[in-house]
Design a protein around this motif. Sequence first.
Motif, short mmCIF file in Angstrom:
data_model
loop_
_atom_site.label_atom_id
_atom_site.label_comp_id
_atom_site.label_asym_id
_atom_site.label_seq_id
_atom_site.Cartn_x
_atom_site.Cartn_y
_atom_site.Cartn_z
N LEU A 124 -5.33 7.36 3.50
CA LEU A 124 -3.84 7.97 3.77
C LEU A 124 -2.94 7.28 2.69
O LEU A 124 -2.09 7.74 2.14
CB LEU A 124 -3.48 8.01 5.06
CG LEU A 124 -1.98 8.71 5.43
CD1 LEU A 124 -1.96 10.15 4.75
CD2 LEU A 124 -1.81 8.62 6.81
N ARG A 125 -2.74 5.94 2.57
CA ARG A 125 -1.85 5.19 2.00
C ARG A 125 -2.23 5.59 0.41
O ARG A 125 -1.19 5.50 -0.34
CB ARG A 125 -2.10 3.60 1.89
CG ARG A 125 -1.27 2.87 1.17
CD ARG A 125 -1.73 1.35 1.17
NE ARG A 125 -0.95 0.66 0.34
CZ ARG A 125 -1.34 -0.46 -0.33
NH1 ARG A 125 -2.38 -1.15 0.55
NH2 ARG A 125 -0.74 -1.23 -1.18
N LEU A 128 -0.69 9.00 -0.21
CA LEU A 128 0.89 8.93 -0.38
C LEU A 128 1.43 8.29 -1.61
O LEU A 128 2.19 8.48 -2.24
CB LEU A 128 1.55 8.37 0.77
CG LEU A 128 1.16 8.83 2.24
CD1 LEU A 128 1.65 8.07 3.31
CD2 LEU A 128 1.98 10.14 1.91
N THR A 129 0.78 6.98 -1.85
CA THR A 129 1.04 6.19 -3.01
C THR A 129 0.69 7.04 -4.28
O THR A 129 1.46 6.89 -5.34
CB THR A 129 0.59 4.93 -3.23
OG1 THR A 129 -0.92 5.13 -3.14
CG2 THR A 129 0.98 3.97 -1.99
N ARG A 130 -0.25 7.67 -4.41
CA ARG A 130 -0.57 8.49 -5.55
C ARG A 130 0.32 9.54 -5.91
O ARG A 130 0.54 9.96 -7.23
CB ARG A 130 -1.94 9.27 -5.46
CG ARG A 130 -2.62 9.78 -6.70
CD ARG A 130 -4.01 10.40 -6.44
NE ARG A 130 -4.90 9.32 -6.36
CZ ARG A 130 -5.56 8.98 -5.17
NH1 ARG A 130 -5.40 9.84 -4.11
NH2 ARG A 130 -6.47 8.25 -4.95
N ARG A 131 1.08 10.04 -4.83
CA ARG A 131 2.16 11.02 -5.11
C ARG A 131 3.35 10.30 -5.54
O ARG A 131 4.38 11.00 -5.65
CB ARG A 131 2.21 11.83 -3.62
CG ARG A 131 1.31 12.61 -3.19
CD ARG A 131 1.29 13.43 -1.88
NE ARG A 131 0.10 13.95 -1.34
CZ ARG A 131 -0.17 15.16 -1.50
NH1 ARG A 131 0.58 15.94 -2.51
NH2 ARG A 131 -1.31 15.63 -1.22
N VAL A 169 0.83 1.64 4.09
CA VAL A 169 1.64 2.15 2.89
C VAL A 169 2.30 0.93 2.18
O VAL A 169 2.42 0.72 1.04
CB VAL A 169 2.21 3.25 3.01
CG1 VAL A 169 3.06 3.85 2.08
CG2 VAL A 169 1.28 4.51 3.48
N GLY A 170 3.19 0.61 3.07
CA GLY A 170 4.16 -0.35 2.59
C GLY A 170 4.44 -1.78 3.37
O GLY A 170 5.50 -2.31 3.37
N GLY A 171 3.20 -2.23 3.98
CA GLY A 171 3.24 -3.48 4.73
C GLY A 171 3.74 -4.75 4.04
O GLY A 171 4.13 -5.80 4.18
N GLY A 172 3.57 -4.56 2.54
CA GLY A 172 3.79 -5.75 1.72
C GLY A 172 5.38 -5.96 1.45
O GLY A 172 5.81 -7.04 1.26
N GLY A 241 12.75 2.01 -5.28
CA GLY A 241 11.25 1.90 -5.48
C GLY A 241 10.25 2.34 -4.95
O GLY A 241 10.62 3.15 -3.82
N GLN A 242 8.91 2.07 -5.09
CA GLN A 242 7.88 2.50 -4.22
C GLN A 242 6.84 1.65 -4.15
O GLN A 242 6.64 0.62 -4.98
CB GLN A 242 7.46 3.93 -5.13
CG GLN A 242 7.16 3.60 -6.55
CD GLN A 242 6.64 4.85 -7.27
OE1 GLN A 242 7.45 5.87 -7.09
NE2 GLN A 242 5.61 5.00 -8.37
N PRO A 243 6.03 1.83 -3.36
CA PRO A 243 4.83 0.90 -3.11
C PRO A 243 3.97 0.93 -4.31
O PRO A 243 3.76 1.94 -5.28
CB PRO A 243 4.06 1.42 -1.87
CG PRO A 243 4.86 2.28 -1.15
CD PRO A 243 5.88 3.16 -2.35
N GLU A 244 3.11 -0.32 -4.58
CA GLU A 244 2.21 -0.34 -5.65
C GLU A 244 1.23 0.67 -5.28
O GLU A 244 0.39 0.77 -4.29
CB GLU A 244 1.66 -1.67 -5.87
CG GLU A 244 0.74 -1.83 -7.10
CD GLU A 244 0.27 -3.15 -7.04
OE1 GLU A 244 -0.70 -3.52 -7.67
OE2 GLU A 244 0.90 -4.14 -6.24
#
Length: 459
Positions: A124-125, A128-131, A169-172, A241-244
């Motif tokens: 799922l992550r 989402l990041t691909r989008r 998705v964005g735990g980092g 910004g956005q997740p890697e």
Amino acid sequence: MRSILLLTLVIGGIPAPALAAETSPNFHLTDHPVGWLAVVLFVLAYVAVVLEERIRIAKSKPVMLAAALIWGLIAWETRADGSSAAARGAFQAMFLEYAEIFFFLVVAMTYVTAMGERNVFEALRAQLTRRRLGYRTLFWITGTIAFFLSPVLDNLTTALVMSAVVLAVGGGQMRFATLSLINLVVAANAGGAWSAFGDITTLMVWQAHKAEFFDFFRLFPSALVNWLVPAVAMHFALPKGQPESLPGRVPIKPGGIGICLTFALTIAITVIGKQWLGMPAAYGMLTGLALLNLLASRIDRSQRRYALAQGAEEEPYSIFRIIANAEWDTLLFFYGVFGCVGGLAALGYLELASHTLYGALGATWANTAMGVLSAVIDNIPIMYAVLQMNPPMDQAQWLLITLTAGVGGSLLSVGSAAGVALMGASGGRYTFMCHLRWSWAIALGYAASIALHLALHGT
């Protein structure tokens, strides 16, 4: 809360107020040294929970010790006046309530962990990041899903499922993870307030015939405002910004989709069992655990056959191994909370607070104050106390106490089952102090939701 969740409020058809009265004796020790000492122990335990990060003591330890000491004091005092059997019965009733929430939590956590092990959340992550969605968009997507999923699931399970997505998705990104987890707690608690079986408190009011099933939908606008006000405030503190993006596709391991479908079936069994069969939620969840174990056996055989064909060794796939890695500190913390609160109720403090508030402040202000109190004590005993007292209120006021008890727990991280569970599952990204920094925004949403309810329903 729903601080979920003792999802059975009626056993054998006994109305909620009657059940509460039967299993919650009042020993009238509020003016006795035993009562005073119990309050001191409770306060000290919660101070230790607040200072968990500084004193490096797991949050379950002080509340479990306080619960043991409080009930020990009650047993000692009641032994002298011959009411030890009533004290024993009160403790057993409290422990039964905890046992139901314990098994609900264990099964919910097991499903979430099993889905994570099968790469469901990583997939799922990746989607989402691909989008190429930004942190702020993800914040609103996960919050919206939590708000509308909670009335069907419950606030605890919703928070656990959506927190796994947020962390994947964005735990980092620490700030994004912290704010998103706070947002999930508020959204899940608010979402559960406008459904008859979205929260324990709504169930209690429904079973006591203070409001009918469709009456709870009248709380939707107020619940929505309760979530939106703090969400808008937190929006501006989110990182840009956005997740890697993850390189390539992340496949779900064999059996992952089956686990998701079994989880959905488990929720359906739980709801049907409660609504149509009159069984407690633990019945449906444990039935789902049995189904998950059967599915795990199939996954294990499949993996063994594949490993044998490849000439490799495969570690056995076992649900019991996943259960062993559950967040036991969180599970035992719930025992401590139930024990402490049940002890204070047996001593007479909750009934005293209810009579004092409704007698001196009137229904609107008392219901507002009870909601704030639920952030510290827990909404289940708060609603028990109100139903036991049964103050003369119209339906709009009963809906108001349903709203305030349901969303008041969002004011503190320890005020709801969702918040307590995420403190254990977040890996330090969501703590008491992190949540407390945004309590002002959550309080604004709390006040706005009450004002909107009063404006719409003229109480």
